[in-house]
Design an enzyme around this catalytic site. Structure first.
Site, PDB file in Angstrom:
ATOM      1  N   SER A  98      -2.589   5.991   6.322  1.00  0.00           N
ATOM      2  CA  SER A  98      -3.104   5.102   7.370  1.00  0.00           C
ATOM      3  C   SER A  98      -2.051   4.091   7.798  1.00  0.00           C
ATOM      4  CB  SER A  98      -4.307   4.362   6.793  1.00  0.00           C
ATOM      5  OG  SER A  98      -4.677   3.289   7.601  1.00  0.00           O
ATOM      6  N   TYR A 115      -9.067  -1.305   0.170  1.00  0.00           N
ATOM      7  CA  TYR A 115      -8.968   0.014   0.818  1.00  0.00           C
ATOM      8  C   TYR A 115      -7.513   0.311   1.181  1.00  0.00           C
ATOM      9  CZ  TYR A 115      -8.682   3.430   4.528  1.00  0.00           C
ATOM     10  OH  TYR A 115      -8.282   4.506   5.288  1.00  0.00           O
ATOM     11  N   LYS A 149      -4.438   3.239  -0.262  1.00  0.00           N
ATOM     12  CA  LYS A 149      -3.562   4.145   0.500  1.00  0.00           C
ATOM     13  C   LYS A 149      -2.103   3.953   0.066  1.00  0.00           C
ATOM     14  CE  LYS A 149      -6.696   6.202   2.731  1.00  0.00           C
ATOM     15  NZ  LYS A 149      -6.928   7.632   2.645  1.00  0.00           N
TER      16      LYS A 149
END
Ligand code: NAD
Ligand code: WQD
Length: 294
Positions: free
Chosen positions: A121, A146, A150
């Site tokens: 992302s 979150y 990643k």
């Protein structure tokens, strides 16, 4: 014989769009999903694909699927992705996203599957770094658990690839997906702008709240790089064929920044409708601008 590709989290928004593109390109697609954020009933264009209900953090469940096929590659979409929830429930996010990747890699190793395409992302880029983001821009300081999952998952894949000379890994850093042949069907109130606009259009919500118009941008609203999910889906095909093993990193964006107000206008023009909105306060954690070099 068609190459068999495992899509973890393949019942979700980007996974379903990718499954459709892979079928069109002649691949054999297998989906694993625990349906924590998707419907068990897939889009009708995906009828006939084998779909297994399994949790990628559970070795035994995933092992059953690996035992049935000879996968050419795994595309690892499976993850929890609600930024706000991850702040309240960080352990769940780390366990699911990092744990799920580790289990998947361990099974790939056990079965000699030497190719992964990983859903990363734009959130991995250091928000303080200069724009536009390129693949060599500084990574880290993600502003949510979150985002941090990643960053950590990218590092795990980097380390595993370095340890295994025959392994090929593609880290695809998606920017902001919109549209697509298979529409996103978020559960509850959408967190993201585009599905919220769609729900206002469909009459499910009365109006959109624009999160702040006092940012240092051309109209005061935040700038993002919105990319058609069909383009994102298509970006998974070349990595399935890359011949030289190693680690590859690619931004999946358009290179164009669009403000919130511009996206609303675009939607109105494309759909010949009016999207009612009001200006609200800034949303915690938002950065003014995020777009790639294209
Ligand atoms: P999504 O929620 O629609 O799809 C993810 C799928 O993974 C869901 O079907 C969910 O049920 C499944 N899943 C989650 N945990 C699982 C587990 N433990 N075992 C099995 N299945 C599990 O999300 P999406 O938008 O399609 O995102 C796909 C991937 O792309 C994710 O890794 C996400 O972090 C990443 N990504 C998404 C965006 C975005 O804005 N949508 C942007 C950048 C990166
Ligand atoms: C876009 C803009 C909002 C809703 C998130 C994740 C990121 C990546 C993509 C996975 C912002 C504004 C939104 C609303 C609004 N996901 N907005 N009203 O925050 O750029 O990125 O999804 O990796 O990690 O953080 O996307 O669609 O939530 O917001 O004004 O009702 O729209 O404040 O400026 P974001 P978004």
């Amino acid at each position: 014989m068609a190459k068999q590709i495992l899509l973890t989290g393949g019942a979700g928004y980007i996974g379903s769009n990718t499954a459709l593109e892979l079928l069109n390109a002649g691949y054999e697609v297998v989906i694993v999903d625990n349906f924590c954020n998707s419907d068990e009933k897939l889009d009708e264009r995906l009828a006939g694909i084998p779909v297994y209900k399994a949790d990628v953090t559970k070795y035994g469940e995933l092992a059953e699927v690996f035992g049935k096929y000879d996968f050419h590659a795994v595309i690892h979409f499976a993850a929890l992705k609600a930024v706000g929830v991850s702040v309240r429930e960080p352990l769940e996010y780390y366990a699911n996203n990092v744990g799920g990747l580790l289990t998947t890699l361990r099974l790939m190793q056990a079965h000699g599957v030497n190719r992964i395409v990983y859903s990363s992302s734009a959130t991995v880029y250091d928000p303080a770094g200069p724009l536009p983001y390129t693949e060599t821009s500084p990574v880290g300081n993600a502003n949510s658990p979150y985002g941090q999952t990643k960053v950590i998952c990218e590092q795990i894949i980097r380390d595993y690839t370095a340890s295994n000379p025959g392994f090929t890994a593609h880290l695809l850093r998606y920017f902001n997906p919109i549209k697509g042949a298979v529409k996103e069907k978020p559960r509850g109130v959408p967190n993201n702008l585009y599905p919220y606009i769609q729900q206002v259009h469909e009459g499910l919500r009365e109006k959109l709240t624009v999160n702040g118009n006092d940012y240092p941008t051309r109209d005061g609203t935040c700038v993002r790089d919105y990319i058609d999910c069909t383009k994102i889906a298509q970006s998974h095909i070349a990595p399935l064929e890359a011949e030289t093993p190693g680690l590859y990193i690619k931004n999946i964006g358009t290179g164009n920044g669009t403000t919130v107000l511009e996206l609303i206008r675009q939607y109105e023009q494309e759909n010949n409708c009016v999207i009612p909105y009001e200006i609200g306060p800034r949303r915690a954690g938002d950065i003014p601008e995020c777009y790639c070099a294209g």
